[in-house]
Write a protein that holds these residues in place. Structure first.
Motif, PDB file in Angstrom:
ATOM      1  N   THR A  72       0.822  -1.213   0.000  1.00  0.00           N
ATOM      2  CA  THR A  72       0.000   0.000   0.000  1.00  0.00           C
ATOM      3  C   THR A  72       0.855   1.262   0.000  1.00  0.00           C
ATOM      4  OG1 THR A  72      -0.121  -0.071   2.400  1.00  0.00           O
ATOM      5  CG2 THR A  72      -1.911  -1.133   1.186  1.00  0.00           C
ATOM      6  N   LYS A  73       0.190   2.333  -0.325  1.00  0.00           N
ATOM      7  CA  LYS A  73       0.787   3.673  -0.307  1.00  0.00           C
ATOM      8  C   LYS A  73       2.038   3.788  -1.174  1.00  0.00           C
ATOM      9  CE  LYS A  73      -1.337   4.761   3.961  1.00  0.00           C
ATOM     10  NZ  LYS A  73      -1.487   5.427   5.137  1.00  0.00           N
ATOM     11  N   ILE A  74       1.932   3.260  -2.377  1.00  0.00           N
ATOM     12  CA  ILE A  74       3.010   3.413  -3.358  1.00  0.00           C
ATOM     13  C   ILE A  74       2.493   4.377  -4.415  1.00  0.00           C
ATOM     14  CG2 ILE A  74       4.434   2.252  -5.056  1.00  0.00           C
ATOM     15  CD1 ILE A  74       4.012  -0.324  -3.656  1.00  0.00           C
ATOM     16  N   ASN A  75       3.277   5.361  -4.743  1.00  0.00           N
ATOM     17  CA  ASN A  75       2.897   6.294  -5.800  1.00  0.00           C
ATOM     18  C   ASN A  75       3.583   5.872  -7.083  1.00  0.00           C
ATOM     19  OD1 ASN A  75       1.281   7.858  -4.115  1.00  0.00           O
ATOM     20  ND2 ASN A  75       3.026   9.038  -3.396  1.00  0.00           N
ATOM     21  N   LEU A  76       2.914   5.012  -7.842  1.00  0.00           N
ATOM     22  CA  LEU A  76       3.458   4.542  -9.113  1.00  0.00           C
ATOM     23  C   LEU A  76       2.878   5.357 -10.253  1.00  0.00           C
ATOM     24  CD1 LEU A  76       3.206   0.690  -8.574  1.00  0.00           C
ATOM     25  CD2 LEU A  76       5.200   2.149  -8.275  1.00  0.00           C
ATOM     26  N   SER A  77       3.639   5.429 -11.331  1.00  0.00           N
ATOM     27  CA  SER A  77       3.201   6.186 -12.494  1.00  0.00           C
ATOM     28  C   SER A  77       3.641   5.472 -13.762  1.00  0.00           C
ATOM     29  CB  SER A  77       3.808   7.591 -12.464  1.00  0.00           C
ATOM     30  OG  SER A  77       3.579   8.254 -13.678  1.00  0.00           O
ATOM     31  N   TYR A  78       2.684   5.281 -14.664  1.00  0.00           N
ATOM     32  CA  TYR A  78       3.036   4.728 -15.971  1.00  0.00           C
ATOM     33  C   TYR A  78       3.911   5.706 -16.739  1.00  0.00           C
ATOM     34  CZ  TYR A  78      -0.278   0.868 -15.518  1.00  0.00           C
ATOM     35  OH  TYR A  78      -0.936  -0.272 -15.112  1.00  0.00           O
ATOM     36  N   LEU A  79       3.736   7.000 -16.468  1.00  0.00           N
ATOM     37  CA  LEU A  79       4.525   8.021 -17.159  1.00  0.00           C
ATOM     38  C   LEU A  79       6.012   7.912 -16.805  1.00  0.00           C
ATOM     39  CD1 LEU A  79       2.101  11.013 -16.627  1.00  0.00           C
ATOM     40  CD2 LEU A  79       2.476   9.748 -18.735  1.00  0.00           C
ATOM     41  N   LYS A  80       6.297   7.648 -15.539  1.00  0.00           N
ATOM     42  CA  LYS A  80       7.689   7.529 -15.096  1.00  0.00           C
ATOM     43  C   LYS A  80       8.195   6.109 -15.259  1.00  0.00           C
ATOM     44  CE  LYS A  80       6.927  11.148 -11.709  1.00  0.00           C
ATOM     45  NZ  LYS A  80       6.709  11.438 -10.296  1.00  0.00           N
ATOM     46  N   GLY A  81       7.279   5.165 -15.379  1.00  0.00           N
ATOM     47  CA  GLY A  81       7.642   3.760 -15.478  1.00  0.00           C
ATOM     48  C   GLY A  81       7.897   3.181 -14.094  1.00  0.00           C
TER      49      GLY A  81
ATOM     50  N   ILE B 163       0.657   1.861 -23.841  1.00  0.00           N
ATOM     51  CA  ILE B 163      -0.706   2.382 -24.010  1.00  0.00           C
ATOM     52  C   ILE B 163      -1.029   3.348 -22.864  1.00  0.00           C
ATOM     53  CG2 ILE B 163      -3.174   1.806 -23.971  1.00  0.00           C
ATOM     54  CD1 ILE B 163      -2.383  -0.974 -25.128  1.00  0.00           C
ATOM     55  N   LEU B 164      -0.738   2.920 -21.647  1.00  0.00           N
ATOM     56  CA  LEU B 164      -1.136   3.682 -20.458  1.00  0.00           C
ATOM     57  C   LEU B 164      -0.250   4.892 -20.178  1.00  0.00           C
ATOM     58  CD1 LEU B 164      -2.040   0.591 -18.294  1.00  0.00           C
ATOM     59  CD2 LEU B 164      -3.644   2.225 -19.317  1.00  0.00           C
ATOM     60  N   SER B 165       0.913   4.951 -20.812  1.00  0.00           N
ATOM     61  CA  SER B 165       1.803   6.091 -20.603  1.00  0.00           C
ATOM     62  C   SER B 165       1.787   7.079 -21.765  1.00  0.00           C
ATOM     63  CB  SER B 165       3.237   5.601 -20.376  1.00  0.00           C
ATOM     64  OG  SER B 165       3.729   4.954 -21.537  1.00  0.00           O
ATOM     65  N   ASN B 166       1.081   6.754 -22.842  1.00  0.00           N
ATOM     66  CA  ASN B 166       1.071   7.587 -24.043  1.00  0.00           C
ATOM     67  C   ASN B 166      -0.117   8.547 -24.016  1.00  0.00           C
ATOM     68  OD1 ASN B 166       1.013   8.669 -26.617  1.00  0.00           O
ATOM     69  ND2 ASN B 166       1.350   6.721 -27.646  1.00  0.00           N
ATOM     70  N   LYS B 167       0.154   9.824 -23.894  1.00  0.00           N
ATOM     71  CA  LYS B 167      -0.907  10.839 -23.832  1.00  0.00           C
ATOM     72  C   LYS B 167      -1.778  10.830 -25.079  1.00  0.00           C
ATOM     73  CE  LYS B 167       1.373  13.862 -20.580  1.00  0.00           C
ATOM     74  NZ  LYS B 167       1.834  15.197 -20.247  1.00  0.00           N
ATOM     75  N   LYS B 168      -1.221  10.432 -26.215  1.00  0.00           N
ATOM     76  CA  LYS B 168      -1.995  10.413 -27.461  1.00  0.00           C
ATOM     77  C   LYS B 168      -3.119   9.375 -27.420  1.00  0.00           C
ATOM     78  CE  LYS B 168       1.525  12.333 -30.423  1.00  0.00           C
ATOM     79  NZ  LYS B 168       2.287  12.232 -31.642  1.00  0.00           N
ATOM     80  N   MET B 169      -2.980   8.355 -26.576  1.00  0.00           N
ATOM     81  CA  MET B 169      -4.018   7.325 -26.457  1.00  0.00           C
ATOM     82  C   MET B 169      -5.251   7.847 -25.707  1.00  0.00           C
ATOM     83  SD  MET B 169      -3.093   4.623 -27.987  1.00  0.00           S
ATOM     84  CE  MET B 169      -1.767   3.522 -28.429  1.00  0.00           C
TER      85      MET B 169
ATOM     86  N   ALA C 128      -1.528   8.396 -18.208  1.00  0.00           N
ATOM     87  CA  ALA C 128      -1.176   9.573 -19.001  1.00  0.00           C
ATOM     88  C   ALA C 128      -2.277  10.628 -19.072  1.00  0.00           C
ATOM     89  CB  ALA C 128      -0.783   9.149 -20.406  1.00  0.00           C
ATOM     90  N   SER C 129      -3.423  10.385 -18.489  1.00  0.00           N
ATOM     91  CA  SER C 129      -4.526  11.334 -18.555  1.00  0.00           C
ATOM     92  C   SER C 129      -5.285  11.339 -17.236  1.00  0.00           C
ATOM     93  CB  SER C 129      -5.475  10.942 -19.690  1.00  0.00           C
ATOM     94  OG  SER C 129      -6.606  11.766 -19.697  1.00  0.00           O
ATOM     95  N   LEU C 130      -5.936  12.437 -16.948  1.00  0.00           N
ATOM     96  CA  LEU C 130      -6.747  12.529 -15.739  1.00  0.00           C
ATOM     97  C   LEU C 130      -8.197  12.121 -15.967  1.00  0.00           C
ATOM     98  CD1 LEU C 130      -5.419  15.898 -14.287  1.00  0.00           C
ATOM     99  CD2 LEU C 130      -4.832  13.582 -13.576  1.00  0.00           C
ATOM    100  N   ASN C 131      -8.624  12.043 -17.252  1.00  0.00           N
ATOM    101  CA  ASN C 131     -10.039  11.779 -17.508  1.00  0.00           C
ATOM    102  C   ASN C 131     -10.385  10.297 -17.584  1.00  0.00           C
ATOM    103  OD1 ASN C 131      -9.329  10.845 -20.065  1.00  0.00           O
ATOM    104  ND2 ASN C 131     -10.020  12.670 -21.126  1.00  0.00           N
ATOM    105  N   PHE C 132      -9.437   9.397 -17.603  1.00  0.00           N
ATOM    106  CA  PHE C 132      -9.638   7.952 -17.592  1.00  0.00           C
ATOM    107  C   PHE C 132     -10.419   7.416 -18.779  1.00  0.00           C
ATOM    108  CE2 PHE C 132      -9.016   9.155 -13.138  1.00  0.00           C
ATOM    109  CZ  PHE C 132      -7.880   8.419 -12.880  1.00  0.00           C
TER     110      PHE C 132
END
Length: 186
Positions: free
Chosen positions: A51-60, A110-116, A160-164
Motif C-alpha cells: 500500500t501507499k506506493i505512488n506509481l506512475s506509468y509516465l515515469k515507469g 498504451i497507459l503512458s502515451n498521452k496520445k491514447m 497519461a490522462s486525468l479523464n480515464f
C-alpha cells in the motif's frame, strides 16, 4: 397571391395536425434491468498488497510479473478491482493469464502515451471486464481495470490522462491484447 399562400399554409398545417392526432401511440415496456452480479471475495489464497506506493506509468515502474484477469468487475453502478484491500480475489474471475515481456511493454506504452487519451470515446457503461495485476516480490503493487466497451479505465497507478477515457486507437490495442490472452470479448 398572399391570400392564396396563406390559405395553402393553413391547409397544410391543418392537414399535418390532423394526421398526428389520428396516429396511434403505442407504449412499450422498458426492458428489465440486467441482473445484479453478486460480488463475493474469496478468502483462500490471499495475496499481500503493498500500500501507499505512488506509481506512475509516465515515469515507469518495475514489476516481476503482470497477470491479466478476465472477470466481471461491476455490480450495478459499483466497480471493483480484481483484488480487494485485504488481498482477496473477486469471485467473478473467469480466467487468469500471465503476460509476457512484450505484452507488458505494450500495455505500459498504451497507459503512458498521452496520445491514447486524446479525443476519448464517450460512452457511459463502465463495466470493467479486463484487469491487470502487477506483482513485485510476491506483493501486488498496482491494479488497472479496463472497460473496452466504453473506453474507460481505472488504475492504482498514475496514467497519461486525468479523464480515464481512452480513444479508438487505445481501444483497438486493448482488444488485441484481450484476444491474445484468450479472454472473452468486451
Amino acid at each position: 397571391m398572399r391570400l392564396i399562400k396563406l390559405f395553402l399554409l393553413l391547409s397544410l398545417l391543418f392537414t399535418a395536425c390532423k394526421e398526428k392526432t389520428a396516429t396511434e401511440i403505442r407504449y412499450t415496456n422498458l426492458p428489465p434491468k440486467p441482473p445484479k452480479t453478486e460480488i463475493k471475495w474469496l478468502t483462500e489464497n490471499p495475496v499481500k498488497i503493498k500500500t501507499k506506493i505512488n506509481l506512475s506509468y509516465l515515469k515507469g515502474f518495475e514489476c516481476d510479473s503482470v497477470i491479466g484477469i478476465d472477470y466481471i468487475g461491476f455490480s450495478g453502478e459499483d466497480f471493483y478491482f480484481p483484488i480487494n484491500e485485504k488481498g482477496q480475489y473477486i469471485s467473478t474471475i473467469c480466467k487468469k493469464q500471465k503476460l509476457n515481456k512484450e505484452q507488458i511493454s505494450r500495455l505500459s506504452s498504451i497507459l503512458s502515451n498521452k496520445k491514447m487519451f486524446e479525443n476519448p470515446n464517450i460512452v457511459g457503461c463502465y463495466e470493467p471486464r479486463l484487469g491487470f495485476i502487477y506483482f513485485k516480490n510476491n506483493e501486488v503493487i498496482c491494479q488497472t481495470i479496463v472497460c473496452i466497451g466504453c473506453s474507460k479505465l481505472e488504475s492504482s497507478a498514475e496514467i497519461a490522462s486525468l479523464n480515464f477515457g481512452f480513444n479508438e486507437k487505445a481501444r483497438i490495442e486493448f482488444k488485441k491484447l484481450n484476444s491474445e490472452l484468450g479472454f472473452s470479448k468486451d
